[in-house]
Design an enzyme around this catalytic site. Structure first.
Site, PDB file in Angstrom:
ATOM      1  N   GLU A 178       0.851  -1.200   0.000  1.00  0.00           N
ATOM      2  CA  GLU A 178       0.000   0.000   0.000  1.00  0.00           C
ATOM      3  C   GLU A 178       0.892   1.258   0.000  1.00  0.00           C
ATOM      4  OE1 GLU A 178      -2.139   0.001   3.728  1.00  0.00           O
ATOM      5  OE2 GLU A 178      -3.481   1.630   3.147  1.00  0.00           O
ATOM      6  N   LYS A 192      -9.371   2.426  -1.920  1.00  0.00           N
ATOM      7  CA  LYS A 192      -9.633   1.725  -0.653  1.00  0.00           C
ATOM      8  C   LYS A 192     -10.994   2.100  -0.075  1.00  0.00           C
ATOM      9  CE  LYS A 192      -7.174   0.813   3.739  1.00  0.00           C
ATOM     10  NZ  LYS A 192      -5.913   1.125   4.459  1.00  0.00           N
ATOM     11  N   CYS A 206      -5.137  -3.352   2.351  1.00  0.00           N
ATOM     12  CA  CYS A 206      -4.904  -3.463   3.785  1.00  0.00           C
ATOM     13  C   CYS A 206      -6.172  -3.708   4.600  1.00  0.00           C
ATOM     14  CB  CYS A 206      -4.116  -2.232   4.261  1.00  0.00           C
ATOM     15  SG  CYS A 206      -3.169  -2.587   5.754  1.00  0.00           S
TER      16      CYS A 206
END
Ligand code: ACM
Length: 278
Positions: A49, A120, A158
């Site tokens: 990330e 995300k 993540c």
């Protein structure tokens, strides 16, 4: 002799690069990644990330200086360049500027020069100060490798891991490999990805970073241990806690198509959807 006419399934070489991005220095990160990936050959590689920027921001100025528009900055152009040279696909987290927002995004670089972005969905902790929540949703991309093998891939970033619905959504849409750029700080995810792999019967590649970063609010220590699981939950590769590692394994993608656990149980068809969320 009996099986001599059976055509062997072509394998794919998939992997991760675990390293420590330089904080707010895209140019150095570009050089770092070029040197990590040079002279290697792969079909698919996943990077951590925010690989262009580092993680622990203190100001919008920092974000602004290390972000870029997808496909139009030194970081994503470098990914496209390497992808074209190697003939493989790269997935890397990056700090994206789009419209008037910053997004914590993942870039899929394809060898033909085209690309895709996932933003995300589930922002973690202080990320909510800096990034807009992702607006792309969970899409599955059909990609074709040099050897002719076609694979459906999905991206998570993540903290998305802690919402099993995210991986499930990708798997229900047909994802066979879930690519997961990460900057993990809690100690749970590496074990939890075993469940994401098994419950969906997919391959997972978690590419985590190492090292630590400080700002006025404290210090974050990233947990390394990047991982690849197969659909049976077998750990195919695991990186160390604190060291850089670029690692590949060979897989047969058809393993991700076996959704039956036995004659009677199928991980998707046996869901009792009307009993959930009521
Ligand atoms: C995280 O989502 N980077 C913990």
């Amino acid at each position: 002799m009996k099986n001599s006419h059976r055509i062997e399934e072509k394998k794919l070489k998939i992997g991760y690069a675990q390293f420590k991005p330089y904080f707010c220095d895209s140019e150095k990160n570009v050089k770092k990644i070029e040197s990590l990936l040079k002279k290697k050959s792969w079909d698919l590689i996943v990077l951590p990330e925010l690989s262009n920027s580092g993680y622990y921001f203190s100001s919008h100025e920092q974000l602004s200086n290390s972000s870029e528009r997808a496909g139009d900055g030194i970081f994503t152009r470098m990914l496209l360049d390497i992808s074209a040279k190697v003939g493989g696909y790269i997935i890397a987290g990056f700090c994206e500027k789009a419209k008037d927002n910053f997004y914590n995004s993942s870039f899929l670089a394809k060898p033909d020069g085209t690309w895709e972005v996932y933003r995300k969905t589930h922002l973690y902790n202080e990320e909510k100060l800096w990034f807009a929540p992702g607006d792309t949703g969970f899409k599955v991309h059909s990609i074709r490798f040099r050897n002719g093998v076609r694979v459906q891939i999905g991206m998570l970033i993540c903290f998305d891991w802690i919402f099993p619905e995210a991986a499930r959504t990708l798997a229900l849409k047909g994802a066979q490999i879930i690519c997961h750029p990460s900057n993990l700080v809690m100690p749970y995810c590496q074990r939890a990805m075993y469940a994401r792999a098994v419950e969906n019967r997919v391959f997972t590649i978690t590419a985590n970073r190492i090292g630590s970063e400080k700002n006025k609010n404290g210090k974050l220590k990233f947990t390394g241990q990047s991982l690849i699981y197969n659909p049976d939950g077998k750990k195919l590769a695991e990186a160390p806690l604190t060291k850089e590692e670029v690692r590949f394994v060979k897989i047969k993608i058809s393993e991700a198509d076996k959704k039956h656990l036995n004659k009677f149980n199928h991980v998707f068809e046996d869901r009792v959807v009307e009993k959930y969320y009521s």
